[in-house]
Design an enzyme around this catalytic site. Structure first.
Site, mmCIF file in Angstrom:
data_model
loop_
_atom_site.group_PDB
_atom_site.id
_atom_site.type_symbol
_atom_site.label_atom_id
_atom_site.label_comp_id
_atom_site.label_asym_id
_atom_site.label_seq_id
_atom_site.Cartn_x
_atom_site.Cartn_y
_atom_site.Cartn_z
ATOM 1 N N LYS A 20 0.883 -1.209 0.068
ATOM 2 C CA LYS A 20 0.073 0.143 -0.176
ATOM 3 C C LYS A 20 0.886 1.332 0.239
ATOM 4 O O LYS A 20 1.991 1.227 0.610
ATOM 5 C CB LYS A 20 -0.824 -0.013 1.281
ATOM 6 N N ASP A 76 -7.055 4.147 -4.379
ATOM 7 C CA ASP A 76 -7.619 4.028 -3.183
ATOM 8 C C ASP A 76 -8.383 5.512 -2.703
ATOM 9 O O ASP A 76 -8.575 6.324 -3.646
ATOM 10 C CB ASP A 76 -6.641 3.789 -1.866
HETATM 11 P P1 NDP Z 1 -12.894 7.413 -2.393
HETATM 12 O O1 NDP Z 1 -11.960 8.604 -2.279
HETATM 13 O O2 NDP Z 1 -13.570 7.254 -4.065
HETATM 14 O O3 NDP Z 1 -14.234 7.828 -1.346
HETATM 15 C C1 NDP Z 1 -13.878 7.756 -0.139
HETATM 16 C C2 NDP Z 1 -15.322 8.256 0.447
HETATM 17 O O4 NDP Z 1 -15.206 8.157 2.175
HETATM 18 C C3 NDP Z 1 -15.705 9.579 0.339
HETATM 19 O O5 NDP Z 1 -17.150 9.874 0.022
HETATM 20 C C4 NDP Z 1 -15.057 10.286 1.350
HETATM 21 O O6 NDP Z 1 -15.585 11.637 1.446
HETATM 22 C C5 NDP Z 1 -15.272 9.485 2.700
HETATM 23 N N1 NDP Z 1 -14.243 9.659 3.719
HETATM 24 C C6 NDP Z 1 -12.930 9.485 3.259
HETATM 25 N N2 NDP Z 1 -12.119 9.770 4.313
HETATM 26 C C7 NDP Z 1 -13.069 9.855 5.459
HETATM 27 C C8 NDP Z 1 -12.958 10.233 6.744
HETATM 28 N N3 NDP Z 1 -12.039 10.262 7.364
HETATM 29 N N4 NDP Z 1 -14.478 10.439 7.469
HETATM 30 C C9 NDP Z 1 -15.690 10.305 6.707
HETATM 31 N N5 NDP Z 1 -15.780 9.932 5.429
HETATM 32 C C10 NDP Z 1 -14.321 9.832 4.804
HETATM 33 O O7 NDP Z 1 -12.406 6.023 -1.807
HETATM 34 P P2 NDP Z 1 -13.069 4.703 -2.423
HETATM 35 O O8 NDP Z 1 -14.309 4.437 -2.337
HETATM 36 O O9 NDP Z 1 -11.895 3.830 -3.238
HETATM 37 O O10 NDP Z 1 -12.464 4.046 -0.853
HETATM 38 C C11 NDP Z 1 -13.262 3.667 0.275
HETATM 39 C C12 NDP Z 1 -12.893 2.700 1.030
HETATM 40 O O11 NDP Z 1 -12.861 1.336 0.420
HETATM 41 C C13 NDP Z 1 -11.423 2.815 1.720
HETATM 42 O O12 NDP Z 1 -11.303 2.404 3.116
HETATM 43 C C14 NDP Z 1 -10.738 1.947 0.870
HETATM 44 O O13 NDP Z 1 -9.496 1.607 1.419
HETATM 45 C C15 NDP Z 1 -11.407 0.894 0.719
HETATM 46 N N6 NDP Z 1 -11.274 -0.008 -0.644
HETATM 47 C C16 NDP Z 1 -11.432 0.741 -1.957
HETATM 48 C C17 NDP Z 1 -10.927 -0.195 -3.020
HETATM 49 C C18 NDP Z 1 -11.029 0.423 -4.312
HETATM 50 O O14 NDP Z 1 -11.134 -0.255 -5.431
HETATM 51 N N7 NDP Z 1 -11.178 1.666 -4.479
HETATM 52 C C19 NDP Z 1 -10.854 -1.596 -2.861
HETATM 53 C C20 NDP Z 1 -10.956 -2.228 -1.585
HETATM 54 C C21 NDP Z 1 -11.234 -1.253 -0.522
HETATM 55 P P3 NDP Z 1 -15.044 13.007 0.881
HETATM 56 O O15 NDP Z 1 -16.009 12.924 -0.625
HETATM 57 O O16 NDP Z 1 -15.570 14.028 1.810
HETATM 58 O O17 NDP Z 1 -13.867 12.748 0.556
#
Ligand code: NDP
Length: 447
Positions: free
Chosen positions: A124, A164
């Site tokens: 990562k 991510d």
């Molecule tokens: P994105 O950046 O596309 O979306 C993240 C979302 O979570 C946004 O809505 C963001 O809000 C919100 N967010 C981020 N940080 C916080 C926080 N500290 N408190 C509250 N809300 C928060 O990321 P992904 O959708 O890709 O990833 C989401 C999760 O899924 C993570 O844990 C990631 O590790 C996991 N994941 C992702 C994969 C992928 O293929 N993308 C694969 C497997 C797991 P805002 O818009 O305000 O930033």
């Protein structure tokens, strides 16, 4: 050293890394029986080698903002374990990024990748750079400066980064472009690329769709139908939106979303049209989730600075934002409101106390390393297509994704079924993933 002595030692050595210790303790406590049963493991100190990353690369990233000011961020890549394949794992850009978070994510990734049945080790990376409020050119310059430091450490058979939090197709495109310029080679070193230059169909959808496929497998063990069920989702990024898209297409009712500012709740479930509006708001306009509630106050309530869990009555919860976003009180509120299944889209979204509540209540509970493995699985399929210089159809990728999620579910059932028939997905996923990586490490000697 036995498991308990190992954990004490790890806490002493890394006292300032709470997320890393949390992830290790969760896995290690569920494989302790197996580990302590076979002295061959402890004879070669396997646990320590499996939990401490192979290598950590840390660097300064200097870049110039639109006002001509030089900004400095930290950049990292944690190459955790490559016993079963090249290092593989996403890149996160968020102001909260630090080594503890990246070490936990790389550790989890190693186990997740083992479950996928594909040949991928765990890694990562990321930076404390926040893309929020930055212009497109600033993002591009940052991505280029980041890869300028990292490019020597990665490669199609060495380490393959992806997206991510804060890193989507745009950022992967910029990083890939600079990597290509530095190496003068066009290889599949990044996944999540654009469709015109080696990206796989269904990769953007894969984590969310895969989580829904895993959920369907879990529901089938209890003969429960998905259609008509109310599902609470957190987040409104890549994982959350494609989870919602698949759920709505299968007749479930999505009742919440969130972002880092707050949550919106619609007790009847968002309609298809409302979902499309939210999708465009977050992806095309990069807006805030509150804007939907402001535009439709009769349909959705906005909870400023709050997570959705205590404000929704739902059957199923799919936390899809970030780590430790669902605590013990949230879990109790969900259970009291009748929630009977939790399938994690995010990595480690539930705190240890929340997980204890779910397991005590004997609901269906799938940890992220099993339920959200669809994303990295399709990244693995992207690597396969790149090395063959072929492109598979969306139907082919989607059907392989379904098979992989069913396979991961079967591994959890095989290794996690209690005597009374309850499926402990945490134990099942951790045991299956551990055994594969451990066998490979034992066979390869002390390296
Ligand atoms: P994105 O950046 O596309 O979306 C993240 C979302 O979570 C946004 O809505 C963001 O809000 C919100 N967010 C981020 N940080 C916080 C926080 N500290 N408190 C509250 N809300 C928060 O990321 P992904 O959708 O890709 O990833 C989401 C999760 O899924 C993570 O844990 C990631 O590790 C996991 N994941 C992702 C994969 C992928 O293929 N993308 C694969 C497997 C797991 P805002 O818009 O305000 O930033």
């Amino acid at each position: 050293m036995n498991v308990s002595a190992f954990l004490d030692d790890l806490r002493m050595r890394f006292p300032n890394e709470p997320e890393y210790l949390q992830a290790v303790e969760e896995v290690v406590s569920s494989i302790a029986d197996i580990y302590d049963r076979y002295p061959a493991f402890s004879n070669v100190n396997l646990l320590e080698r499996l939990c401490i990353p192979d290598r950590i690369i840390a660097f300064r990233v200097s870049w110039v903002n639109d006002k001509g000011r030089v900004c400095n961020n930290m950049g990292y890549r944690v190459q955790h374990n490559n016993a079963i394949g090249p290092y593989k794992g996403g890149i996160r850009f968020h102001s909260s990024v630090n080594l503890s978070i990246l070490k936990f994510l790389a550790f989890e990734q190693t186990f997740k990748n083992s479950l996928t049945t594909l040949a991928m080790g765990g890694a990562k990376g990321g930076s404390d750079f926040s893309p929020r409020g930055k212009s497109d050119m600033e993002i591009m310059r940052f991505c280029q400066a980041f890869v300028n430091e990292l490019w020597r450490q990665i490669g199609p058979d060495t380490d393959v980064p992806a997206g991510d939090i804060g890193v989507g197709a745009r950022e992967v495109g910029y990083m890939f472009g600079w990597y290509k310029k530095m190496t003068r080679e066009f290889t599949g070193t990044f996944t999540g690329k654009g469709l015109d230059f080696g990206g796989s169909l269904i990769r953007p959808e894969a984590t969310g769709y895969g989580n829904v496929y895993f959920l369907l497998n879990m529901l089938a063990t209890r003969g429960i139908e998905l259609a008509g069920k109310k599902v609470a989702i957190s987040g409104s990024g890549n994982v959350a939106l494609y989870t919602a898209e698949k759920l709505i297409s299968l007749g479930a009712k999505v009742v919440s979303f969130s972002d880092s500012d707050g949550s919106i709740v619609c007790p009847d479930g968002f309609t298809e049209e409302e979902f499309r509006e939210i999708f465009d708001l977050k992806t095309l306009y990069r807006g805030r989730i509150r804007e939907f509630a402001e535009a439709h106050p009769e349909r959705a309530t906005y909870y400023n600075r709050e997570r959705p869990w205590r404000h929704v009555a739902c059957d199923i919860a799919m936390p899809s934002a970030t780590q430790n976003e669902l605590d013990g009180d949230d879990a109790r509120a969900l259970l009291a409101a009748g929630c009977f299944a939790v399938s994690e889209g995010a990595n480690m979204p539930s705190t240890p106390e929340a997980i204890r509540e779910f397991r005590k209540a004997r609901i269906l509970y799938a940890p992220g390393k099993a339920a959200n493995a669809g994303g990295v699985s399709v990244s693995g399929l992207e690597m396969a297509q790149n090395s063959q210089k072929l492109k598979w159809t969306a139907e082919e990728v989607d059907s392989r994704l379904k098979e992989i999620m069913a396979d991961i579910h079967s591994q959890c059932v095989q290794h996690g079924t209690d005597e009374d028939g309850y499926i402990d997905y945490v134990r099942g996923a951790n045991t299956a993933a551990f055994l594969k990586v451990a066998r490979a490490m034992m066979a390869q000697g002390v390296v």
